[in-house]
Design an enzyme around this catalytic site. Sequence first.
Site, PDB file in Angstrom:
ATOM      1  N   GLY A 247       4.592   4.743  39.099  1.00 40.36           N
ATOM      2  CA  GLY A 247       5.785   4.332  40.147  1.00 40.36           C
ATOM      3  C   GLY A 247       5.694   2.926  40.701  1.00 40.36           C
ATOM      4  N   LYS A 248       4.350   2.583  41.386  1.00 38.77           N
ATOM      5  CA  LYS A 248       4.246   1.242  41.779  1.00 38.77           C
ATOM      6  C   LYS A 248       4.241   0.307  40.787  1.00 38.77           C
ATOM      7  CE  LYS A 248       1.543   3.455  45.790  1.00 38.77           C
ATOM      8  NZ  LYS A 248       1.568   4.698  45.103  1.00 38.77           N
ATOM      9  N   ASP A 323      -4.326   0.864  45.131  1.00 37.88           N
ATOM     10  CA  ASP A 323      -3.817   2.050  45.735  1.00 37.88           C
ATOM     11  C   ASP A 323      -4.807   3.190  45.331  1.00 37.88           C
ATOM     12  OD1 ASP A 323      -1.659   3.856  46.731  1.00 37.88           O
ATOM     13  OD2 ASP A 323      -1.140   4.793  45.065  1.00 37.88           O
ATOM     14  N   CYS A 373      -3.001   7.531  50.416  1.00 43.93           N
ATOM     15  CA  CYS A 373      -2.114   8.724  50.954  1.00 43.93           C
ATOM     16  C   CYS A 373      -2.869   9.976  51.438  1.00 43.93           C
ATOM     17  CB  CYS A 373      -1.118   9.375  49.748  1.00 43.93           C
ATOM     18  SG  CYS A 373      -2.216  10.170  48.576  1.00 43.93           S
TER      19      CYS A 373
END
Length: 469
Positions: A247-248, A323, A373
Amino acid sequence: MSFFPKISFQCEVEEYLTKVFRNNELITALGTQEVENKYQSLLSHLSHPPGFTTVRVNTHLASVKHVKKMLFEEIQKQFKGLRVPVLEHPKLQDILLIPVIGPRRDLKKHSSEVIVGAQCGYAVLRGAHVYVPGIISTSRFMKAGDLVSVYSDIEGKCKRGAKEFEGFKVFLGNGISELSRSEIFSSSGPLKGLGVRMIEPVYLSPSFDNVLPSHLFLQNLPSVVVSHILNPQPGEKILDMCAAPGGKTTHLATLMHDQGEVIAMDKIANKVKKIQQNAELLQLNCIKAFCYDGTKALSVEKSEGEQEGPPFLPESFDRILLDAPCSGMGQRPNMAYSSTLKEVTSYQPLQRKLFTVAVKLLKPGGVLVYSTCTITLSENEEQVAWALETFPCLQLHPQEPHIGGEGMKGAGLSLDQLKLLQRFDPSAVTLQGMDINSLQDSREDDLISLANKDCIGFFIAKFIKSNSK
């Protein structure tokens, strides 16, 4: 107001988190009662889905206005004419927000039941239908076409193929069975495909199965913010260190107008395949995905011949996104967090190994964005304090856009440093439901403000590497 019970943890994890969220720095700043209220509110929010579905528009292929129009028509079709708005975000101009309607407390429960696994249940709460692999048990005489009530076995106690289940289960809504019980559980039966089409979910969100697949990417709001903060420019060389499912990665490539190079790494082959599939689907050509362990991505000497993949020489990248793998406690909804304390605390050393490699791979003057997250201090603010102490070449930098709150007290960082961090804390807003009437009475500005807060738990830090050695 809670509809589901608060998230549950294993005892040792609960004790650990309680200490984190009742730390002395926080209590001194806010007082014991306020600290306790915020913590309890967070536990309630985590078991409920975010108040909005966020989709990122693939601006490489279409304009936001064009996709917004198509999406509005699709939602009207799915919701049988119910007019749910599709909102643009003033600071994140490539996303669309769809308010979630619910919880709907007046749904009638049917005698025929389908029990699904926890992960399947969480997907249903965010708009998915029920697929066969997620079904654990059904009522004895269930036939295709039956009206069924769907429940989640959040504790994992139901036996596969059981004809009834009296344990703790959470009601997710009603649907129509696409298959009979015997088809679902026969030895040669379909292990894929649609099992139950949800028609009355407790939380009404659009289903995105095959909806504008090259134009939209389902992403949580903070995950979109991350790529904007890294702010990649056309022609640069970018590294996404732990990139799956992409996604990123695909967002970074889009922001660069597909010009330059985005290197995406993940150490699990199937996940790398998923990154490649997503890049292909969104028609992005500047992404190169490699199956590689990020902790080993630094090469001390140049290898023979031209090598485009890892490992890389020091100072190879203009910008790096880390991430990081994390304990994932910020994900919503989650009603029963199953990891042990040993698993939760195993992430900090791994994140530091990856971070150390990232610093070495970054060019002087380059940008490093670190994100997770999760909600712990050890994986977030404590990592920032450690990084600033360990790498004098790094400076914390302001983030643009800054949509979340500031960092959490408890890791010894100064107030100025905390203001440079971005922590998305779901407890920053009261847990409230949304029905169609309150939605139509709401101002767009208020809805955007709510979407900024009522999202997953997430953390972002931005560093610049100084030019001096």
